[in-house]
Design an enzyme around this catalytic site. Structure first.
Site, short mmCIF file in Angstrom:
data_model
loop_
_atom_site.label_atom_id
_atom_site.label_comp_id
_atom_site.label_asym_id
_atom_site.label_seq_id
_atom_site.Cartn_x
_atom_site.Cartn_y
_atom_site.Cartn_z
N GLY A 208 0.84 -1.20 0.00
CA GLY A 208 0.00 0.00 0.00
C GLY A 208 0.87 1.25 0.00
N SER A 209 0.70 2.14 -0.95
CA SER A 209 1.68 3.21 -1.09
C SER A 209 1.16 4.32 -2.01
CB SER A 209 2.98 2.62 -1.64
OG SER A 209 2.70 1.76 -2.72
#
Length: 240
Positions: A208-209
């Site tokens: 997740g980024s």
């Protein structure tokens, strides 16, 4: 008397059917796994094997392996062929379109450039691809926080790795991998002097980024906030 429906496509009785053909069909339907994800998939399978006599342990191992294979999937992409296209470096939702100064560690000055930010959820493919063809002229990593990647402050406060690419025509595009709340590992396989083609895979972020793309001065974004981007295919803008 009704006739038996004719079977369409290969079957086990067809002369052209073979295990190799079946394997190719499976490979074309299931995306490969990025090398960085293989240890995680292997760990899940090892757990399932070790707990094969225990139903819940076996299921947990298989579920973990499947989840990791999905997260680290590396689907094939077909970049646009029209000259001057700048493609999305990551899958995800476009969360910001604005004008901002590139990361200070790149020493590009204080001139603000058009920026397009993409938020990657846990369900997105997390490989990063070159937004343009060209030479890598700078790669910089800066330690930082691990705040939520969907916040505006993430671009300046979170840990990040910046990739600066110069096209054969002299234009420069910057792709910045930004860590997130769960993303504690940024992988960048590109190095100064490398030649990249548009759509080439160069990195990955776990889990997740955010990906910030700084466009050349004068470039006009062709996307909108909330739009879904496909890495290597969605055109963010065109070189001025």
């Amino acid at each position: 008397m009704a006739r038996r429906p004719r079977t369409i496509g290969p079957s086990a009785s067809d002369p052209g059917f073979s295990p190799q053909h079946a394997l190719e069909l499976v490979r074309s339907a299931i995306p490969p796994v990025h090398p960085a994800g293989r240890p995680f998939v292997g760990a899940g399978l090892a757990l399932a094997l070790a707990g094969r006599r225990h139903r819940w342990l076996r299921r947990a191992g298989l579920l973990a392996a499947g989840a990791c294979a999905g997260f680290f999937r590396h689907p094939p992409r077909v970049p646009p062929t029209r000259p001057g296209a700048i493609v999305a470096p990551a899958d995800g939702e476009i969360c910001v379109i604005d004008v901002a100064t590139p990361p200070a560690e790149l020493s590009m000055g204080d001139v603000a450039l058009p920026r397009v930010s993409i938020f990657l959820s846990l369900l997105d493919a997390h490989v990063q691809r070159a937004p343009v063809s060209g030479e890598v002229i700078d790669v910089q990593h800066r330690p930082g926080r691990f705040g939520s990647a969907d916040l505006a402050a993430a671009s300046t406060e979170n840990e990040r790795t910046s990739l600066r690419i110069r096209t054969p025509g002299g234009a420069e595009v910057v792709a910045v991998q930004v860590a997130g709340l769960l993303a504690r590992r940024i992988i960048c396989d590109a190095h100064v002097g490398d030649k990249l083609s548009i759509g080439d895979t160069y990195g990955l972020i776990r889990f997740g980024s955010r990906l910030d793309t700084y466009l050349p001065a004068g470039a006009q974004p062709l996307v909108t906030v909330g739009q879904r981007a496909i890495a290597g295919e969605t055109v963010l803008a065109e070189l001025p």
